[in-house]
Write a protein that holds these residues in place. Structure first.
Motif, PDB file in Angstrom:
ATOM      1  N   UNK A   1     122.322  53.067 -73.980  1.00 37.87           N
ATOM      2  CA  UNK A   1     121.051  52.345 -73.875  1.00 37.87           C
ATOM      3  C   UNK A   1     121.003  51.402 -72.674  1.00 37.87           C
ATOM      4  N   UNK A   2     121.913  51.566 -71.727  1.00 36.16           N
ATOM      5  CA  UNK A   2     121.874  50.710 -70.538  1.00 36.16           C
ATOM      6  C   UNK A   2     120.661  51.068 -69.677  1.00 36.16           C
ATOM      7  N   UNK A   3     120.366  50.255 -68.704  1.00 38.25           N
ATOM      8  CA  UNK A   3     119.202  50.461 -67.835  1.00 38.25           C
ATOM      9  C   UNK A   3     119.172  51.847 -67.200  1.00 38.25           C
ATOM     10  N   UNK A   4     120.307  52.340 -66.796  1.00 40.73           N
ATOM     11  CA  UNK A   4     120.365  53.635 -66.124  1.00 40.73           C
ATOM     12  C   UNK A   4     120.259  54.805 -67.076  1.00 40.73           C
ATOM     13  N   UNK A   5     121.089  54.821 -68.080  1.00 41.48           N
ATOM     14  CA  UNK A   5     121.152  55.964 -69.001  1.00 41.48           C
ATOM     15  C   UNK A   5     119.950  56.066 -69.926  1.00 41.48           C
ATOM     16  N   UNK A   6     119.326  54.961 -70.222  1.00 38.01           N
ATOM     17  CA  UNK A   6     118.219  54.990 -71.180  1.00 38.01           C
ATOM     18  C   UNK A   6     117.077  55.894 -70.719  1.00 38.01           C
ATOM     19  N   UNK A   7     116.932  56.092 -69.408  1.00 34.00           N
ATOM     20  CA  UNK A   7     115.878  56.965 -68.898  1.00 34.00           C
ATOM     21  C   UNK A   7     116.182  58.442 -69.101  1.00 34.00           C
ATOM     22  N   UNK A   8     117.387  58.761 -69.576  1.00 35.34           N
ATOM     23  CA  UNK A   8     117.675  60.147 -69.931  1.00 35.34           C
ATOM     24  C   UNK A   8     116.747  60.610 -71.043  1.00 35.34           C
ATOM     25  N   UNK A   9     116.328  59.684 -71.891  1.00 37.13           N
ATOM     26  CA  UNK A   9     115.376  59.987 -72.964  1.00 37.13           C
ATOM     27  C   UNK A   9     113.971  59.785 -72.394  1.00 37.13           C
ATOM     28  N   UNK A  10     113.236  60.861 -72.263  1.00 38.25           N
ATOM     29  CA  UNK A  10     111.893  60.792 -71.675  1.00 38.25           C
ATOM     30  C   UNK A  10     110.983  59.865 -72.476  1.00 38.25           C
TER      31      UNK A  10
END
Length: 116
Positions: A42-51
């Motif tokens: 859920x970090x700033x970078x990885x959270x965008x993996x979830x559209x």
């Protein structure tokens, strides 16, 4: 607006990143359904993996923008929303699975973790 936001997930460049992620998710051609995937982190970078997170961020930005830029962004997002709605399937159990089932884009069937 991105500079002034106190939200962890809204920072300079985040609007472009969220739009790009939303577009990338919808890019595959064809008529097969698409399934959002949960982010591993859920970090700033990885959270965008979830559209769906990208769409959450776009919604927050839309609420904070002044009227004219809000309208411009809303037009782009509405176009993507229509494609998302047409390419994903409803989740009849979203109210049990999703922490924000009040948001229509979170009431679509998902398929595990991103990259999994």
């Amino acid at each position: 607006m991105e500079w002034r936001s106190g939200d962890y997930y809204v920072y300079p460049g985040t609007t472009a990143r969220a739009l790009r992620r939303y577009q990338e998710f919808l890019a595959p051609q064809g008529c097969r359904p698409l399934y959002p995937r949960y982010a591993r982190c859920s970090c700033r970078g990885c959270s965008f993996d979830d559209v769906r997170h990208a769409r959450d961020v776009l919604e927050q930005i839309l609420q904070e923008l002044p009227p004219r830029p809000r309208l411009e962004l809303k037009r782009r997002v509405m176009f993507l929303d229509a494609a998302y709605l047409g390419r994903t399937l409803p989740d009849p159990f979203a109210h049990q699975r999703q922490w924000r089932s009040d948001l229509w884009w979170r009431r679509r069937l998902a398929d595990g973790e991103e990259g999994g």
